[in-house]
Motif scaffolding. Sequence first.
Motif, PDB file in Angstrom:
ATOM      1  N   GLU A   1      46.627  -1.432 -17.686  1.00  8.38           N
ATOM      2  CA  GLU A   1      46.584  -0.833 -16.343  1.00  8.38           C
ATOM      3  C   GLU A   1      46.532  -1.915 -15.256  1.00  8.38           C
ATOM      4  O   GLU A   1      45.849  -1.774 -14.237  1.00  8.38           O
ATOM      5  N   GLY A   2      47.233  -3.026 -15.503  1.00 11.89           N
ATOM      6  CA  GLY A   2      47.350  -4.086 -14.490  1.00 11.89           C
ATOM      7  C   GLY A   2      46.151  -5.001 -14.376  1.00 11.89           C
ATOM      8  O   GLY A   2      46.148  -5.917 -13.552  1.00 11.89           O
TER       9      GLY A   2
ATOM     10  N   ASN B   1      42.130  -9.942 -11.478  1.00 18.79           N
ATOM     11  CA  ASN B   1      43.091 -11.022 -11.690  1.00 18.79           C
ATOM     12  C   ASN B   1      42.319 -12.238 -12.177  1.00 18.79           C
ATOM     13  O   ASN B   1      41.098 -12.165 -12.352  1.00 18.79           O
TER      14      ASN B   1
END
Length: 325
Positions: A27-28, A63
């Motif tokens: 999911e990123g 990230n």
Amino acid sequence: MIEKAVGPNEPLVTHLFTADPSAHVFEGRIYIYPSHDIDHDGPTNDNGDQYVMEDYHVLSMENITSPCVDHGAALHIKDVPWASQQMWAPDAAYRDGTYYLFFPARDKEGIFRIGVATSSSPAGPFQAKESYIPGSFSIDPAVFVDDDDRVYMYFGGLWGGQLEKWQTGAFQPDAIEKGPEEPAYKPRLAELSDDLLTFKAAPHEIDIIDEDGKPLLAGDEERRYFEGPWMHKYNGRYYLSYSTGSTHKIVYAMSDNPCGPFVFQGMILSPVLGWTTHHSIVEFGGKWYLFYHDASLSGGVDHLRSVKFTELHYDEDGRIQPISL
Ligand code: FUB
């Protein structure tokens, strides 16, 4: 719990001890599935009795420079009907709206098996199946989804992980260890069924050979397989990486086929602080990262480890550039 932004080679979290990171992009986000190390007054030995883990926490990062989120307890051993102790290195996979957590633990007879738990979220909580995967044994499952959607589990670990006790296909508690001139113990591979809950066929051994096509020997402790397999694919080639155990390195071997044979290449990560070393490799945002653990946060206590990451680079031939920290 959210901590400050994480940099390379820093513990992802400091409020927990974590080890054996399996990193994936779901999911990123980057999700990390580690073991959760805990302290105790029990023995430390080659049988791994010091690794007494009882549950799993899932970590994630938006990230590679963001804070790391601890999503809390995702699965506790008291909620695994077949397991008795020692929830060791897990891995995760996704298929058709379901996330799968694969994990080793000792069954009620003290034999390591590999179980599955499922969730609708990559962060869990996960619900364990009633029994372990039929035909599973030993430790350190690494689950790889190939581009053709076939799903493979690589697994196995020596000593505490009991792999040398499975040479006949049945568990032999008093199995005699191989001599140094015999072929090394090999990791195991099983393709998973479409629902990822069973093996399609009995696990088989994977060959790791040298550049002359000869099998690595049991006494070749700088190169032979010990535990902690990981599979990734780069430019169409398959990279099997693993720990050498007693020489404390992460090394790798390559093949054009996910089932091998794999040709030994060299070192990825030099020894870290602590006896064990365990890693995963993941691509995120066009770069490649090595997730690993060491025991620096605990001052070298090997059963109190911390998960970290560092960037990984390939040369133009696809060889991984060795990392010495
Ligand atoms: O964390 C317990 C065991 O130690 C793992 O299963 C091995 O890979 C080693 O890291």
